[in-house]
Design a protein around this motif. Structure first.
Motif, PDB file in Angstrom:
ATOM      1  N   GLN A 144      -7.707 -16.334  -3.205  1.00  0.00           N
ATOM      2  CA  GLN A 144      -8.229 -15.352  -4.179  1.00  0.00           C
ATOM      3  C   GLN A 144      -7.569 -15.542  -5.542  1.00  0.00           C
ATOM      4  O   GLN A 144      -8.192 -15.339  -6.574  1.00  0.00           O
ATOM      5  CB  GLN A 144      -7.984 -13.925  -3.703  1.00  0.00           C
ATOM      6  N   ILE A 147     -15.389 -10.992  -2.010  1.00  0.00           N
ATOM      7  CA  ILE A 147     -14.478 -10.778  -3.143  1.00  0.00           C
ATOM      8  C   ILE A 147     -15.052 -11.450  -4.387  1.00  0.00           C
ATOM      9  O   ILE A 147     -15.084 -10.878  -5.471  1.00  0.00           O
ATOM     10  CB  ILE A 147     -13.075 -11.354  -2.783  1.00  0.00           C
ATOM     11  N   GLY A 192     -10.329  -2.109  -3.315  1.00  0.00           N
ATOM     12  CA  GLY A 192     -10.541  -1.371  -2.059  1.00  0.00           C
ATOM     13  C   GLY A 192     -11.675  -0.359  -2.202  1.00  0.00           C
ATOM     14  O   GLY A 192     -12.519  -0.223  -1.301  1.00  0.00           O
ATOM     15  N   GLY A 205      -5.477  -4.445  -6.427  1.00  0.00           N
ATOM     16  CA  GLY A 205      -5.890  -4.929  -5.095  1.00  0.00           C
ATOM     17  C   GLY A 205      -6.503  -6.313  -5.106  1.00  0.00           C
ATOM     18  O   GLY A 205      -7.086  -6.736  -4.113  1.00  0.00           O
ATOM     19  N   ILE A 206      -6.379  -7.015  -6.192  1.00  0.00           N
ATOM     20  CA  ILE A 206      -6.879  -8.384  -6.283  1.00  0.00           C
ATOM     21  C   ILE A 206      -6.035  -9.141  -7.297  1.00  0.00           C
ATOM     22  O   ILE A 206      -5.691  -8.543  -8.324  1.00  0.00           O
ATOM     23  CB  ILE A 206      -8.378  -8.406  -6.673  1.00  0.00           C
ATOM     24  N   ILE A 223     -13.968  -4.389   9.212  1.00  0.00           N
ATOM     25  CA  ILE A 223     -12.806  -5.134   8.698  1.00  0.00           C
ATOM     26  C   ILE A 223     -11.873  -4.172   7.950  1.00  0.00           C
ATOM     27  O   ILE A 223     -10.660  -4.191   8.149  1.00  0.00           O
ATOM     28  CB  ILE A 223     -13.236  -6.303   7.773  1.00  0.00           C
ATOM     29  N   ASN A 251      -7.492  -5.716   7.935  1.00  0.00           N
ATOM     30  CA  ASN A 251      -7.524  -7.137   7.560  1.00  0.00           C
ATOM     31  C   ASN A 251      -8.254  -7.327   6.235  1.00  0.00           C
ATOM     32  O   ASN A 251      -8.912  -6.404   5.744  1.00  0.00           O
ATOM     33  CB  ASN A 251      -8.229  -7.945   8.652  1.00  0.00           C
ATOM     34  N   LEU A 303     -14.980  -2.073  -2.203  1.00  0.00           N
ATOM     35  CA  LEU A 303     -15.348  -2.524  -0.856  1.00  0.00           C
ATOM     36  C   LEU A 303     -15.777  -1.357   0.031  1.00  0.00           C
ATOM     37  O   LEU A 303     -16.685  -1.478   0.849  1.00  0.00           O
ATOM     38  CB  LEU A 303     -14.179  -3.281  -0.216  1.00  0.00           C
ATOM     39  N   GLN A 313       0.858  -1.188   0.000  1.00  0.00           N
ATOM     40  CA  GLN A 313       0.000   0.000   0.000  1.00  0.00           C
ATOM     41  C   GLN A 313       0.892   1.236   0.000  1.00  0.00           C
ATOM     42  O   GLN A 313       1.879   1.278   0.718  1.00  0.00           O
ATOM     43  CB  GLN A 313      -0.906   0.011   1.247  1.00  0.00           C
ATOM     44  N   VAL A 359     -11.162  -8.767   3.778  1.00  0.00           N
ATOM     45  CA  VAL A 359     -12.582  -9.145   3.870  1.00  0.00           C
ATOM     46  C   VAL A 359     -12.703 -10.604   3.407  1.00  0.00           C
ATOM     47  O   VAL A 359     -11.827 -11.113   2.707  1.00  0.00           O
ATOM     48  CB  VAL A 359     -13.488  -8.216   3.017  1.00  0.00           C
TER      49      VAL A 359
HETATM   50  P1  AMP Z   1      -6.722  -0.852  -0.533  1.00  0.00           P
HETATM   51  O1  AMP Z   1      -7.571   0.297  -0.987  1.00  0.00           O
HETATM   52  O2  AMP Z   1      -6.283  -1.723  -1.676  1.00  0.00           O
HETATM   53  O3  AMP Z   1      -5.604  -0.439   0.376  1.00  0.00           O
HETATM   54  O4  AMP Z   1      -7.689  -1.776   0.338  1.00  0.00           O
HETATM   55  C1  AMP Z   1      -8.292  -1.277   1.508  1.00  0.00           C
HETATM   56  C2  AMP Z   1      -8.856  -2.409   2.332  1.00  0.00           C
HETATM   57  O5  AMP Z   1      -9.859  -3.109   1.576  1.00  0.00           O
HETATM   58  C3  AMP Z   1      -7.863  -3.516   2.714  1.00  0.00           C
HETATM   59  O6  AMP Z   1      -7.132  -3.174   3.881  1.00  0.00           O
HETATM   60  C4  AMP Z   1      -8.798  -4.690   2.966  1.00  0.00           C
HETATM   61  O7  AMP Z   1      -9.471  -4.558   4.205  1.00  0.00           O
HETATM   62  C5  AMP Z   1      -9.825  -4.507   1.860  1.00  0.00           C
HETATM   63  N1  AMP Z   1      -9.445  -5.202   0.628  1.00  0.00           N
HETATM   64  C6  AMP Z   1      -9.035  -4.625  -0.547  1.00  0.00           C
HETATM   65  N2  AMP Z   1      -8.806  -5.562  -1.475  1.00  0.00           N
HETATM   66  C7  AMP Z   1      -9.078  -6.750  -0.882  1.00  0.00           C
HETATM   67  C8  AMP Z   1      -9.040  -8.106  -1.312  1.00  0.00           C
HETATM   68  N3  AMP Z   1      -8.671  -8.449  -2.558  1.00  0.00           N
HETATM   69  N4  AMP Z   1      -9.391  -9.064  -0.423  1.00  0.00           N
HETATM   70  C9  AMP Z   1      -9.785  -8.775   0.817  1.00  0.00           C
HETATM   71  N5  AMP Z   1      -9.840  -7.518   1.293  1.00  0.00           N
HETATM   72  C10 AMP Z   1      -9.493  -6.506   0.464  1.00  0.00           C
END
Ligand code: AMP
Length: 208
Positions: A93, A65, A33, A86-87, A53, A58, A36, A10, A60
């Protein structure tokens, strides 16, 4: 190679580079992200739980997903090139992802954890476009949209530390697995200016 997966700690600038690829080359971005965060602000019965979460740093659960990925793929026009930001984030996954997306290469943004931490503390985002602004950006609004910048509710020191820990524990190992599987993985030095990193990205992807 059709689609691109962005992997990196990140704060390594994945989102910023993704937006530049969208503007210049017409990719579509799937920003996990941001999807979510949207879900956590909606009225799904589990929205509140998901918000907690996210704020902990952490991951999710897998069902969510799967659901947001399936929704995105279902509505995707044919022949669209996608940047996945982010995936996948862990081995389970990766498996789910590769069942629906076959043709992709990986850009691995390399940045030291201390530099990542410094970038994350003090960053703000435009909540509508998700564009990120560093601590040194002097305005409190996005000059392109006029939107007021906000600090993400999961950009607390504790959540950032947890996200970094999760990244090293379960996300980074995917890079090694892909290399062993002979997937196209390009290492990008993310400790350069935005424009220099973009030049590197264009070079490895044979764009421009
Ligand atoms: P990011 O914006 O990529 O930093 O993601 C922010 C938050 O969203 C992460 O800290 C996780 O809680 C959740 N998140 C994002 N991508 C995923 C993923 N592929 N699987 C699970 N949780 C995720």
């Amino acid at each position: 190679m059709n689609h691109i997966v962005l992997i990196g700690i990140q704060g390594s600038g994945k989102g910023t580079q993704a937006r530049k690829l969208v503007e210049k080359y017409g990719y579509v971005i799937f920003e996990t992200g941001a999807e979510l965060r949207k879900f956590s602000q909606g009225n799904h019965p589990q929205a509140g739980e998901v918000k907690m979460i996210l704020e902990s740093g952490n991951l999710v659960p897998l069902w969510l997903i799967k659901e947001i990925l399936a929704d995105f793929i279902k509505n995707l026009p044919a022949n669209t090139k996608v940047i996945f930001d982010g995936i996948p984030r862990n081995a389970e996954q990766k498996q789910v992802f590769e069942e629906v997306v076959a043709d992709f290469g990986v850009l691995y943004f390399q940045l030291d954890r201390h530099d990542a931490m410094a970038r994350l503390l003090g960053r703000r985002i435009d909540p509508t476009t998700n564009e990120t602004f560093g601590a040194d950006f002097e305005l409190d609004y996005n000059p392109k949209t006029g939107e007021k910048l906000v600090v993400r509710s999961d950009d607390t020191e504790q959540a950032i530390l947890r996200r970094i820990e999760v990244f090293y524990d379960v996300t980074l190992p995917l890079v090694e697995t892909w290399k062993q599987e002979e997937r196209k993985v390009y290492d990008i030095d993310a400790d350069l200016s935005v424009d220099e990193v973009f030049e590197e990205v264009e070079k490895v992807l044979h764009l421009g």
